[in-house]
Write an enzyme that holds these catalytic residues in place. Structure first.
Site, mmCIF file in Angstrom:
data_model
loop_
_atom_site.group_PDB
_atom_site.id
_atom_site.type_symbol
_atom_site.label_atom_id
_atom_site.label_comp_id
_atom_site.label_asym_id
_atom_site.label_seq_id
_atom_site.Cartn_x
_atom_site.Cartn_y
_atom_site.Cartn_z
ATOM 1 N N ILE A 53 57.080 20.019 34.904
ATOM 2 C CA ILE A 53 55.911 20.856 34.838
ATOM 3 C C ILE A 53 55.500 20.067 33.348
ATOM 4 O O ILE A 53 54.454 19.891 33.220
ATOM 5 C CB ILE A 53 56.245 22.323 34.732
ATOM 6 N N ALA A 54 56.331 20.177 32.424
ATOM 7 C CA ALA A 54 55.929 19.891 31.070
ATOM 8 C C ALA A 54 54.848 20.432 30.662
ATOM 9 O O ALA A 54 53.790 19.682 30.477
ATOM 10 C CB ALA A 54 55.883 18.340 30.892
ATOM 11 N N HIS A 100 47.715 -14.229 7.230
ATOM 12 C CA HIS A 100 48.336 -13.392 6.117
ATOM 13 C C HIS A 100 49.083 -14.426 5.335
ATOM 14 O O HIS A 100 48.965 -14.205 4.064
ATOM 15 C CB HIS A 100 49.836 -12.593 6.755
ATOM 16 N N GLN A 139 52.374 -6.155 0.863
ATOM 17 C CA GLN A 139 53.118 -5.185 1.528
ATOM 18 C C GLN A 139 52.807 -5.399 3.061
ATOM 19 O O GLN A 139 51.567 -5.761 3.382
ATOM 20 C CB GLN A 139 52.652 -3.818 1.136
ATOM 21 N N THR A 140 53.760 -5.357 4.072
ATOM 22 C CA THR A 140 53.396 -5.447 5.471
ATOM 23 C C THR A 140 54.198 -4.626 6.371
ATOM 24 O O THR A 140 55.351 -4.367 5.928
ATOM 25 C CB THR A 140 53.203 -6.885 5.705
ATOM 26 N N ARG A 141 53.610 -4.286 7.390
ATOM 27 C CA ARG A 141 54.406 -3.682 8.605
ATOM 28 C C ARG A 141 54.023 -4.429 9.944
ATOM 29 O O ARG A 141 54.472 -3.922 11.017
ATOM 30 C CB ARG A 141 53.901 -2.135 8.855
ATOM 31 N N ARG A 154 67.152 20.011 35.815
ATOM 32 C CA ARG A 154 67.319 21.460 35.648
ATOM 33 C C ARG A 154 68.998 21.667 36.137
ATOM 34 O O ARG A 154 69.704 22.728 35.837
ATOM 35 C CB ARG A 154 66.609 22.408 36.141
ATOM 36 N N HIS A 200 51.068 -13.767 10.539
ATOM 37 C CA HIS A 200 50.420 -14.854 10.916
ATOM 38 C C HIS A 200 49.573 -15.681 9.966
ATOM 39 O O HIS A 200 49.793 -15.427 9.117
ATOM 40 C CB HIS A 200 49.294 -14.050 12.311
ATOM 41 N N ARG A 251 42.112 -5.626 3.542
ATOM 42 C CA ARG A 251 41.286 -4.369 4.616
ATOM 43 C C ARG A 251 41.931 -3.403 5.360
ATOM 44 O O ARG A 251 42.988 -3.690 5.871
ATOM 45 C CB ARG A 251 40.361 -5.365 5.362
ATOM 46 N N ASP A 252 41.648 -2.145 5.154
ATOM 47 C CA ASP A 252 42.160 -0.979 5.880
ATOM 48 C C ASP A 252 43.628 -0.764 5.378
ATOM 49 O O ASP A 252 44.357 -0.683 6.474
ATOM 50 C CB ASP A 252 41.776 -1.120 7.254
ATOM 51 N N HIS A 253 44.020 -0.718 4.194
ATOM 52 C CA HIS A 253 45.430 -0.838 3.743
ATOM 53 C C HIS A 253 46.027 0.464 4.416
ATOM 54 O O HIS A 253 45.357 1.490 4.246
ATOM 55 C CB HIS A 253 45.402 -0.703 2.372
ATOM 56 N N ALA A 254 47.225 0.372 4.921
ATOM 57 C CA ALA A 254 47.919 1.558 5.575
ATOM 58 C C ALA A 254 46.952 2.325 6.494
ATOM 59 O O ALA A 254 47.252 3.726 6.434
ATOM 60 C CB ALA A 254 48.721 1.996 4.618
#
Ligand code: PPS
Length: 572
Positions: free
Chosen positions: A476-477, A203, A194-196, A436, A200, A289-292
């Site tokens: 203004i936000a 991987h 699985q990857t997002r 506006r 490199h 490591r640190d999946h998702a």
């Protein structure tokens, strides 16, 4: 010989072609819900069996079980609430038992749903239980509180057609298509990756080792639905994957794209990912490591421990029908010119260990710096550079926020002129008053209208940023959540530089350039920011400028210096 269970077809929620044509006509009379991008992803995987055994959006009882202990009422393991969130107004017009049509963003009916449940969820509980903390710094918690509707609907789905994709059609596969492919090529054991992120060398090494360890074929299974805000867009990533695929043995490796909307839920997400891959016919799943991982919480700490995901997966894998291949962090050992798991390096005092983090890679890309060959493949780097030129050539947005009369427009105008003097990129000023008059002429100052106004400004600014220009916004936000939403829209394409013009309300009222404060005090203007309407002071803007006792020219110059320090403009 019997077919292995991972290769037999799994149930889908689609009706036959003929029934679908008929149902589509009948469904046009139903009350319709226009699905959000995330709901479209969820629906696609519900319909094609990716979320098997789910038969629709969760009922209230199943939702409660999933949130509390990752189990549906019948005891089935399912870690992620798959819910249909809608507005209160939409929910109010429905009766339980009613069928509704679910449409994509162009209005095409994809499915119908029988509404069996309608309830107002306890979102704080969902955030705590599912994502580990009720903290808006978590992208899914932010979505839950600030984007998702207040009411959830549950009920079974009847699938009419798949969502239409025009991109990379040949590389998208349903679970049954992948199962059929594995049958055809004789793959019995398949390990999914699985990857997002772009792939490199680390991987590649990790996936090679995983395939060897599991004695399995390799499925590179990247997510192309929704990932973490700020990720490399999937078009670029898929071009990168295609380039890297040549470096794998063709007979034992394949790639398929998964239209999943990730939640970045770490441990629970890993279990969910595993179940989805089991549905896609895979026998093994890589958890690194640190999946998702969702990044840091609002206290600057990690939401989950680096190996929490592996632990939760291990606890449940016997009933998941898929085995974990766990991996520790891979690093490059210069002397041996290879990647190795960080915790297996015994002679670490005598070797040089190299690693480039995701943040460091983004920095190097944005500043046009070298990316070494040991880290990535030239083809991948070329693709990434093509999409993300150095920051000094990208578009960006400067977003001023502050009280009426704080000096936003004056500083913004000065900044515009200075940037135009430098040249190189087109500059557009979206001043509060100008917007506006044109873009938002029908809007007032209720919370809803202000939000709409800012979202419109954000939309235009994101288009300008995407196309390489400079957008200077000066509304203004007043609301932090809306500013954050605009930031997320823009950061997909370039930098978002929030500048708080920190003139105090007392000073703005004393100046009262337009005489509006007087009218607001007299009650002749209602909902006036700072007088009778709130202003959330930006907690962490890129820059805060004090205007009291400082000249406009100097304020504008402070912004220029900030832009320079961020690498957005070259030194003149
Ligand atoms: S917002 O809240 O961001 O949508 O406001 P914005 O679009 O920037 O518009 C603010 C300008 O409208 C004038 N004005 C008011 N401001 C605040 N509250 C109320 N009720 C209001 N009514 C009118 C005011 O001139 C603002 O202009 P600036 O340039 O900020 O002084």
């Amino acid at each position: 010989m019997t077919m292995p269970s991972n290769l037999a077809p799994i149930p889908e929620l689609y009706v036959s072609y003929d029934s679908a044509q008929k149902l589509k006509v009948e469904a046009s009379d139903l009350v319709s819900h226009d699905l959000t991008p995330r709901q479209i992803c969820d629906l696609e995987l519900l319909m094609n069996g990716g979320f098997n055994p789910l038969k629709g959006f969760l009922s209230e009882a199943d939702y409660d079980g999933v949130v509390e202990n990752m189990r549906m009422t019948d005891g089935t393991l399912w870690p992620m609430p798959i819910t249909l969130d809608v507005s209160e107004d939409f929910a109010a017009q429905l009766d339980v038992g009613q069928d509704i049509a679910l449409r994509d963003q162009e209005g095409v009916i994809l499915a119908t749903m029988t509404v069996t449940d309608r309830w107002e969820p306890n979102k704080a509980r969902e955030a705590e239980k599912v994502f580990g903390a009720d903290d808006d710094a978590h992208p899914a918690v932010n979505y839950l509180h600030n984007q998702a509707g207040k009411i959830y609907l549950g009920g079974p789905i009847t699938g009419i057609q798949q969502p239409v994709h025009y991109d990379f059609r040949g590389s998208r596969d349903t679970p049954n298509e992948l199962r059929a492919y594995f049958r055809k090529v004789g793959w019995r054991r398949v390990v999914a990756f699985q990857t997002r992120n772009p792939l490199h060398r680390a991987h590649q090494e990790l996936t090679f080792r995983a395939a060897k360890e599991a004695q399995a074929n390799l499925l590179i299974h990247p997510v192309v639905g929704l990932t973490k805000p700020g990720d490399v867009d999937h078009f670029t990533r898929v071009r990168c994957y295609e380039a890297v695929l040549d470096k794998y043995p063709a007979a034992t490796t394949n790639m398929s794209l998964l239209n999943l909307a990730m939640r970045m839920a770490g441990p629970r997400e890993a279990v969910w990912h595993g179940l989805i891959r089991a549905n896609h016919g895979c026998t093994h799943f890589i958890v690194g490591r640190d999946h998702a991982g969702p990044g840091k919480n609002s206290q600057g700490e990690d939401f989950y421990g680096p190996y929490d995901a592996q632990e939760l997966f291990r606890e449940h894998q016997d009933e998941m029908g898929i085995e974990m291949v766990d991996f520790k962090h891979m690093v490059y050992v210069q002397e041996r010119a290879q990647y190795e798991p960080n915790d297996e390096i015994e002679d670490r005092d005598n070797v040089t260990i190299l690693n480039i983090s995701g943040t460091e890679l983004r920095r190097r890309l944005s500043e046009g710096l070298e990316i070494p060959e040991w880290f990535s493949f030239p083809e991948v780097v070329k693709e990434l550079r093509r999409t993300k030129p150095p920051r000094s050539q990208q578009g960006f947005t400067v977003f001023f926020t502050g009280f009426s009369g704080s000096g936003k427009s004056t500083i913004a105008n000065a900044l515009m002129v200075k940037l135009m003097e430098m040249g190189g990129r087109p500059v557009t000023l979206l001043d509060g008053d100008i917007v506006r008059k044109n873009l938002s002429s029908e809007l007032g100052f209720s919370k809803e209208h202000r939000d709409l106004n800012i979202r419109r400004i954000g939309y235009v600014a994101s288009e300008i940023t995407k196309n390489g220009g400079i957008a200077i916004c000066a509304p203004i936000a007043p609301y932090a959540t809306t500013r954050r939403a605009v930031r997320e829209d823009i950061e997909d394409f370039g930098a978002f530089v929030e500048v708080h013009v920190a003139t105090s309300i007392e000073e703005c009222e004393r100046r009262d350039r337009k005489g509006l404060y007087k009218l607001a005090r007299e009650g002749k203007i209602k909902e006036f920011t700072g007088i009778s309407d709130p202003y959330d002071v930006p907690a962490d803007p890129e820059l805060r400028v004090e205007t009291e006792g400082t000249e406009v020219d100097n304020c504008a110059h402070q912004v220029l210096l900030k832009l320079e320090s961020m690498g957005l403009i070259g030194i003149q």
